[in-house]
Design an enzyme around this catalytic site. Structure first.
Site, PDB file in Angstrom:
ATOM      1  N   ASP A  45      -5.939  -2.445   2.091  1.00  0.00           N
ATOM      2  CA  ASP A  45      -5.439  -1.561   0.636  1.00  0.00           C
ATOM      3  C   ASP A  45      -5.838  -1.115  -0.131  1.00  0.00           C
ATOM      4  O   ASP A  45      -7.050  -2.078  -0.290  1.00  0.00           O
ATOM      5  CB  ASP A  45      -3.773  -2.140   0.260  1.00  0.00           C
ATOM      6  N   SER A  91       0.191   3.228  -3.418  1.00  0.00           N
ATOM      7  CA  SER A  91       0.233   2.835  -1.959  1.00  0.00           C
ATOM      8  C   SER A  91       1.571   2.517  -1.572  1.00  0.00           C
ATOM      9  O   SER A  91       1.540   2.930  -0.586  1.00  0.00           O
ATOM     10  CB  SER A  91       0.701   0.634  -2.158  1.00  0.00           C
ATOM     11  N   GLU A 282      -1.588  -6.259   6.972  1.00  0.00           N
ATOM     12  CA  GLU A 282      -2.403  -5.698   5.915  1.00  0.00           C
ATOM     13  C   GLU A 282      -3.264  -7.024   5.512  1.00  0.00           C
ATOM     14  O   GLU A 282      -2.899  -7.636   5.155  1.00  0.00           O
ATOM     15  CB  GLU A 282      -1.317  -5.222   4.728  1.00  0.00           C
ATOM     16  N   ASP A 287      -7.521  -4.078  -2.418  1.00  0.00           N
ATOM     17  CA  ASP A 287      -6.660  -3.537  -3.747  1.00  0.00           C
ATOM     18  C   ASP A 287      -7.002  -4.046  -5.088  1.00  0.00           C
ATOM     19  O   ASP A 287      -8.017  -3.476  -5.279  1.00  0.00           O
ATOM     20  CB  ASP A 287      -5.871  -3.308  -3.061  1.00  0.00           C
ATOM     21  N   HIS A 330      -5.383   4.432   0.433  1.00  0.00           N
ATOM     22  CA  HIS A 330      -5.494   4.893  -0.231  1.00  0.00           C
ATOM     23  C   HIS A 330      -7.368   4.328  -0.963  1.00  0.00           C
ATOM     24  O   HIS A 330      -7.217   3.425  -0.774  1.00  0.00           O
ATOM     25  CB  HIS A 330      -5.216   4.947  -1.975  1.00  0.00           C
TER      26      HIS A 330
END
Length: 404
Positions: A45, A91, A282, A287, A330
């Site tokens: 992430d 997300s 994940e 992130d 992203h």
């Protein structure tokens, strides 16, 4: 931005020992590729090219490579949402594009721009008779895993997302954090309400005791590393923290169970299904710590993600017919990797493994950016992920493999 000196991060050097340049095991896609039986989809992430390069320099050195770098097929994905207010995805919209093949607005969980529920890869895989699972260091009901196994107009409706897991999508393995969303307000579970590390955390669900409901649905419930290790075959729910499995706003990354350990357990459980499986994995901390412009913890999280990639690749090498995909939803932080000369105030310096060199990490934002993200793949049909594609292309490739 704070300046971290090398002695401060010396303890992180222990993470680098496993990252040596070595030939990858033979990919299942070499020679005659078998049909895809299993899919392991791994999300770093917030991870884009600069995060991967910083991790490579720190963990493997200039002549080394991460496990994900050794995948033979690599491309790029764009990340644009279909949001009238923003050209930069969150997300929820990013994962929904993967899971449904349609772009949507930020905050949406696998619904279209009008709020209509869309079929998701996780639910379709289950309908096709495959085992399914999700593993994350975030809440198991957070946006990215939710997009594969639920539908919601609001990513924050995590208690309803948990209910959908039990009543609709029924993933066989659910491992991560977020116990607060599975219990009604005022009823603490295995993890006490208002812990000292974050007194704001407490049970807050509105759907009743979903842990008890999971038990009635045949799930084993575990809440510690020891319980996870001892868990037998069958459906498995593991919630190892109130919320994320690390302190989101702090400077601590010490998950009570590692992502690699959870993934190994999930693979052992799901691989018993003769029809194959779909597993979403994940690492959330990349992130969260990039939002905080905390390079030291981003590098630590990158190490944990890459250990997990190595677990997945090892499984795939031993189980022909397994496709592994690694990407990010992203980019977070607007990260650049720079030479310390002329950049004395940036985040770092951090050592380049095996050399006397150092680098710094320059952050340009505490939010997301619209940068492309790398995608790397290993196994049968891995070459489909070469080239540049929109993020919806993930669904284009995987839907024919997973849907009924």
């Amino acid at each position: 931005m704070r300046k971290l000196v090398v002695p401060v991060i010396a303890g992180l050097l222990a993470l680098t020992g496993l990252y040596l340049l070595k030939k990858p095991p033979a990919a299942a896609s070499e020679g005659v590729a078998p049909a895809v039986r299993n899919v392991i989809f791994i999300n770093g992430d917030g991870m884009a090219a600069a995060h991967r390069e910083a991790g490579r320099l720190f963990l493997a050195g200039p002549d080394g490579s991460l496990a994900m770098d050794r995948f033979l097929c690599t491309g790029q994905l764009t990340t644009s949402p279909a949001d009238p207010a923003s050209a930069v995805t969150d997300s929820a919209a990013g994962a929904s594009a993967w899971a449904t093949g349609q772009r949507t607005y930020n905050g949406a969980i696998s619904v279209d721009t009008h709020g209509k529920a869309l079929p998701t890869l996780g639910i379709e895989a289950k309908r096709a008779g495959r085992a399914t699972g999700l593993v994350t260091t975030s809440q198991v009901t957070d946006a990215s895993p939710a997009a594969f196994f639920a539908n919601s107009t609001d990513r924050n409706a995590e208690d309803d997302i948990a209910r959908q897991y039990l009543e609709v999508s029924q993933p066989d393995v659910i491992l991560g954090g977020g116990e607060d969303w599975w219990l009604p307000a005022g009823r603490a579970g295995a993890h006490p309400d208002h812990p000292a590390a974050d007194p704001t955390e407490a049970s807050l669900g509105t759907e009743g005791d979903l842990i008890a409901a999971a038990g009635r649905a045949g799930y084993q419930y575990v809440s510690t590393a020891g319980q996870l290790a001892a868990a037998g075959p069958g459906k498995l729910l593991g919630l190892f923290a109130n919320e994320e499995m690390f302190q989101q706003d702090g400077d601590v990354y010490e998950p009570p169970v590692s992502l690699a350990t959870m993934t190994q357990k999930a693979l052992g459980t799901l691989s018993t299904d003769p029809d194959g499986f779909f597993l979403f994995v994940e690492e959330e901390a990349i992130d969260e710590f990039a939002h905080a412009n905390n390079g030291r913890r981003v590098l630590q999280a990158m190490g944990e993600l890459d250990r997990t990639v190595a677990v997945a690749q090892s499984f795939a090498a031993a189980h022909p017919g397994t496709l592994v995909i690694v990407t990010g939803d992203h980019e977070t932080g607007g990260l650049a990797v720079e030479d310390p000369a002329g950049n004395p105030g940036e985040d770092g310096p951090f050592p380049v493994k095996g050399t006397k060199l150092t680098f710094v990490m320059e952050w340009t934002t505490t939010g997301h950016t619209a940068q492309d993200v790398p995608v790397s793949a290993y196994g049968p049909l891995a070459d489909r992920f070469t080239g540049k594609h929109p993020n919806t292309y993930v669904h284009e490739v995987l839907a024919p493999l997973l849907a009924p």
